[in-house]
Design a protein around this motif. Sequence first.
Motif, PDB file in Angstrom:
ATOM      1  N   LYS A   1      29.478  22.567  13.128  1.00  0.00           N
ATOM      2  CA  LYS A   1      30.253  21.338  13.276  1.00  0.00           C
ATOM      3  C   LYS A   1      29.708  20.324  12.266  1.00  0.00           C
ATOM      4  N   VAL A   2      30.513  20.048  11.249  1.00  0.00           N
ATOM      5  CA  VAL A   2      30.051  19.211  10.147  1.00  0.00           C
ATOM      6  C   VAL A   2      30.367  17.748  10.451  1.00  0.00           C
ATOM      7  N   ASP A   3      29.488  17.101  11.181  1.00  0.00           N
ATOM      8  CA  ASP A   3      29.567  15.661  11.429  1.00  0.00           C
ATOM      9  C   ASP A   3      28.162  15.159  11.715  1.00  0.00           C
ATOM     10  N   SER A   4      27.974  13.843  11.651  1.00  0.00           N
ATOM     11  CA  SER A   4      26.637  13.265  11.777  1.00  0.00           C
ATOM     12  C   SER A   4      26.041  13.445  13.169  1.00  0.00           C
ATOM     13  N   GLU A   5      26.861  13.796  14.139  1.00  0.00           N
ATOM     14  CA  GLU A   5      26.343  14.020  15.489  1.00  0.00           C
ATOM     15  C   GLU A   5      25.691  15.383  15.634  1.00  0.00           C
ATOM     16  N   HIS A   6      26.138  16.337  14.803  1.00  0.00           N
ATOM     17  CA  HIS A   6      25.654  17.712  14.948  1.00  0.00           C
ATOM     18  C   HIS A   6      24.858  18.225  13.753  1.00  0.00           C
ATOM     19  N   MET A   7      24.901  17.521  12.615  1.00  0.00           N
ATOM     20  CA  MET A   7      24.226  18.019  11.418  1.00  0.00           C
ATOM     21  C   MET A   7      23.486  16.900  10.712  1.00  0.00           C
ATOM     22  N   MET A   8      22.523  17.305   9.860  1.00  0.00           N
ATOM     23  CA  MET A   8      21.722  16.331   9.120  1.00  0.00           C
ATOM     24  C   MET A   8      21.186  16.990   7.859  1.00  0.00           C
ATOM     25  N   ILE A   9      21.067  16.219   6.783  1.00  0.00           N
ATOM     26  CA  ILE A   9      20.486  16.690   5.524  1.00  0.00           C
ATOM     27  C   ILE A   9      19.044  16.204   5.436  1.00  0.00           C
ATOM     28  N   ILE A  10      18.150  17.099   5.006  1.00  0.00           N
ATOM     29  CA  ILE A  10      16.722  16.768   4.936  1.00  0.00           C
ATOM     30  C   ILE A  10      16.200  16.985   3.519  1.00  0.00           C
TER      31      ILE A  10
END
Length: 394
Positions: free
Chosen positions: A210-219
């Motif tokens: 799920k590509v949204d800020s609630e489920h994913m993050m870039i590090i």
Amino acid sequence: MSNEDKEIETIPVGPLGLVPLKSCEELGKKVDAYLVRWRNARQSEHKDTLAFMGYEKDSFIVQSQINRFGTGEGKGTLLQSVRGKDLFLMVDVCNHSLTYSLCGMTNHMSPDDHFADLKRVISAAAGKARRINVIMPFLYESRVSHRDGRESLDCSLALHELVNMGVDNILTFDAHEPRVQNAIPLKGFETVQPIYQFIKALLQTETELKVDSEHMMIISPDAGGMGRAIYFANMMGLDVGMFYKRRDYTRLVGGRNPVLAHEFLGADVTGKDVIVVDDMISSGETVQEVARELKRRGARKVFVCATFGLFTNGLARFDRYYEEGMIDKIFTTNLVYQSPELLSRPYYVSVEMSKYIALLIDSLNHDTSVSELLQPSERIHRALTKHRAAQERN
């Protein structure tokens, strides 16, 4: 519009010639196949004119070879005429699988050897080509791009050498320090980010994401890669986090200040899928420690995306991290040599780059802008929209 249907608006700089050195032979054949298919399929009234001579061919590859003497010295030879051609030389300076004989002993080729071979082939052209372009995915000596104290500036020297030999354009991917292009300000230098190819491979491999800020993050694994991570996050509409290395500056170990801890700056990662973005995996220690810290902080899945997978310390530790659930998938491109052992790993995904390189070559040969290829925001948006639509249907 497919590339076969692309309208021809400018005449080529010259007949196309593709010169993949032995280090880049496999990738060069894939690029050549795309170019042959596109140019044979295109319809245009101009293709029969003198300016388009040699536009359709069974192969654009110009054969070359490097002969070695017993001392290890070499000699470059072009086996076909290159007069008037727009040459694109491809070299992988990281291909350690190739060997040569040195006084009866077997030597594995180093980046220095590959760079020397590139200069030999350029020299063999002897000023006959109309234009010389170099595609060097991993920029030679790119980690030695600026000076701290009494140090050599190897990358800048290498770029000057190529320019002085007549090279007009240099294409590289995800340069460790893009500002090194300032060393040759009057020549073409492009450092390409393969972000679209990473996103495409990730969504094809992990269809449930799920590509949204609630489920994913870039590090970002360190402060130096923060710009890359921000670019990646902005393209995907996600939040970004960063680790920084807290070092002991009172002592040196192996010429470096030892890392005491990896400190994290960013939002809570609990339950999120995280993508660690870097330019290369060399020994792999940084991404391994970052993955462990992310899992300790509650991340659901950890994906590593790095343009160059060098794996200089082998794969044993990555195998262990995968078995322990610290790393779920590793994505690196086929821009550099990939060992059979790496390709066989269940956690490894090879990101195909040959079509992208072919698009760049085709555009440069027609002397048209490549800005759309370098800024693929529309293609990324289409890929994300398609992915979300597929999830809604399911």
